[in-house]
Design a protein around this motif. Structure first.
Motif, mmCIF file in Angstrom:
data_model
loop_
_atom_site.group_PDB
_atom_site.id
_atom_site.type_symbol
_atom_site.label_atom_id
_atom_site.label_comp_id
_atom_site.label_asym_id
_atom_site.label_seq_id
_atom_site.Cartn_x
_atom_site.Cartn_y
_atom_site.Cartn_z
ATOM 1 N N GLU A 1 -30.167 -20.637 -35.744
ATOM 2 C CA GLU A 1 -28.953 -20.955 -34.999
ATOM 3 C C GLU A 1 -27.779 -20.105 -35.473
ATOM 4 O O GLU A 1 -26.939 -19.684 -34.670
ATOM 5 C CB GLU A 1 -28.643 -22.442 -35.147
ATOM 6 N N PHE B 1 -29.798 -26.231 -29.747
ATOM 7 C CA PHE B 1 -28.950 -26.708 -30.835
ATOM 8 C C PHE B 1 -28.911 -28.235 -30.825
ATOM 9 O O PHE B 1 -29.118 -28.883 -29.794
ATOM 10 C CB PHE B 1 -27.526 -26.168 -30.688
ATOM 11 N N ALA C 1 -23.832 -24.439 -36.114
ATOM 12 C CA ALA C 1 -25.075 -23.811 -36.580
ATOM 13 C C ALA C 1 -25.570 -24.518 -37.839
ATOM 14 O O ALA C 1 -24.852 -24.603 -38.841
ATOM 15 C CB ALA C 1 -24.851 -22.323 -36.840
#
Length: 375
Positions: free
Chosen positions: A71, A32, A66
């Motif tokens: 994600e 991420f 996200a």
């Protein structure tokens, strides 16, 4: 930089703030792109949420952290791994102390990262060793065998015709060689020498992933890269993690003795395969021709945007003669190329092989992985 005030955190305990602060580094280890702005936004959101509802907290943090579809799909599983499955790690009753407003703990770095499972057929670009840097040094015990196999591999790669002579369907006299032969016989040309087509050297581009997940295979891969500098081929070698670095001369000179961190500037933790290939297409387009064989050595864990990976692989496959992807994980039992990076790259790969030692390298050569059909 934006800062949070103590008054805004009056309803949160010190444990909650520390957990959320350490959540961003933990997510970065899983591919991420999370930093200070996301952390401040998450803390501000928790001040307005009902912390007893784990689903509400998960949905709020999911919308903050996200950014891509991959994600978004895998975030709930990561949330449960970090905070516990429906167990309130956010319920400790302890007031935030003034000395805890600055800094944090290293709990996020030391947090155990269990292996991820596939969620909806998508696995984020993650490996426990992502971000770890290491020096490159060839395995001297296998160098001799690797060089011999690489010489065999280069002979199977398609090469363009040489520039000195192009066949027109009939033989031509090689005047220079005829005169040289005649000098041995007092100048009388007893034998006419004919020209022969001399093929050019094969053109090879190696793109090697040196992210933390590739560390166990680094000695052999360095040996493989060094062997390509010792054969008759026009070889260019690149390393990539978050960016691309051309290291042909560096591998040739220091591949055996060892390449320290200081000689690899700009290569940081993480992997962005699509972005690195896009830089290869843009900056080194003169190397990518219809007779070029591009060899990508990577496990396919890509933390970049999936669309970038798709575009880069599509343009690369359209420009070169052959794309070979060597994945050292392919030989492991139970491995499936379901990560986002591999899923985007597979349609544009001509050969997908397992190469992590001398045996697998020999097997790939004998199976014709590097044999390219004439364009």
């Amino acid at each position: 930089m934006e800062h949070m005030r103590a008054g805004e955190l009056s309803c949160l305990t010190g444990s909650i703030v520390r957990q959320v602060t350490d959540f961003a580094p933990w997510l970065r280890n899983h591919g991420f792109r999370a930093g200070v702005p996301e952390t401040l936004t998450a803390i501000a959101a928790l001040a307005e949420l009902n912390l007893s509802s784990i689903n509400e907290v998960c949905s709020a943090l999911r919308s903050i952290y996200a950014r891509t579809s991959a994600e978004w799909g895998i975030f709930p599983a990561l949330f449960e791994q970090y905070f516990g499955i429906r167990e309130a790690g956010l319920q400790e009753k302890r007031r935030l102390q003034p000395d805890e407003l600055i800094g944090g703990t290293d709990a996020g770095e030391n947090a155990e990262c269990p292996p991820l499972e596939t969620v909806k057929g998508i696995l984020a670009g993650y490996h426990p060793n992502n971000g770890e840097r290491f020096a490159l040094r060839a395995d001297q015990q296998v160098l001799k065998d690797v060089v011999v196999l690489t010489q065999l591999a280069v002979r199977t790669i398609d090469a363009p015709r040489g520039r000195k002579w192009q066949s027109r369907g009939r033989e031509k006299i090689d005047l220079r060689q005829t005169i040289r032969s005649a000098l041995r016989h007092s100048g009388e040309p007893f034998e006419l020498k004919m020209r022969r087509r001399r093929p050019d050297k094969p053109r090879i581009v190696l793109a090697i992933d040196i992210s933390g997940s590739m560390k166990p295979y680094a000695p052999f891969i360095t040996s493989l890269a060094w062997s390509f500098t010792r054969v008759r081929a026009r070889t260019q070698i690149f390393l990539f993690s978050t960016r691309l670095l051309r290291v042909t001369s560096l591998i040739a000179q220091k591949g055996v003795t060892g390449i320290p961190y200081s000689d690899l500037p700009g290569l940081r933790g993480g992997t962005q395969i699509g972005g690195s290939l896009a830089l290869l297409l843009h900056r080194y387009s003169n190397l990518l021709q219809r007779h070029t064989c591009v060899i990508i050595i990577s496990d396919g864990f890509d933390a970049g945007h999936p669309e970038q990976m798709h575009i880069s692989m599509r343009d690369l496959a359209a420009r070169v003669g052959r794309v070979v992807w060597m994945n050292p994980l392919l030989g492991e039992s139970g491995y499936e190329p379901t990560s986002v990076g591999m899923s985007m790259a597979l349609p544009y790969i001509d050969a997908f092989v397992d190469v992590h030692d001398v045996t697998t390298w020999k097997k790939a050569i004998l199976n014709g992985a590097l044999c390219s059909a004439a364009p």
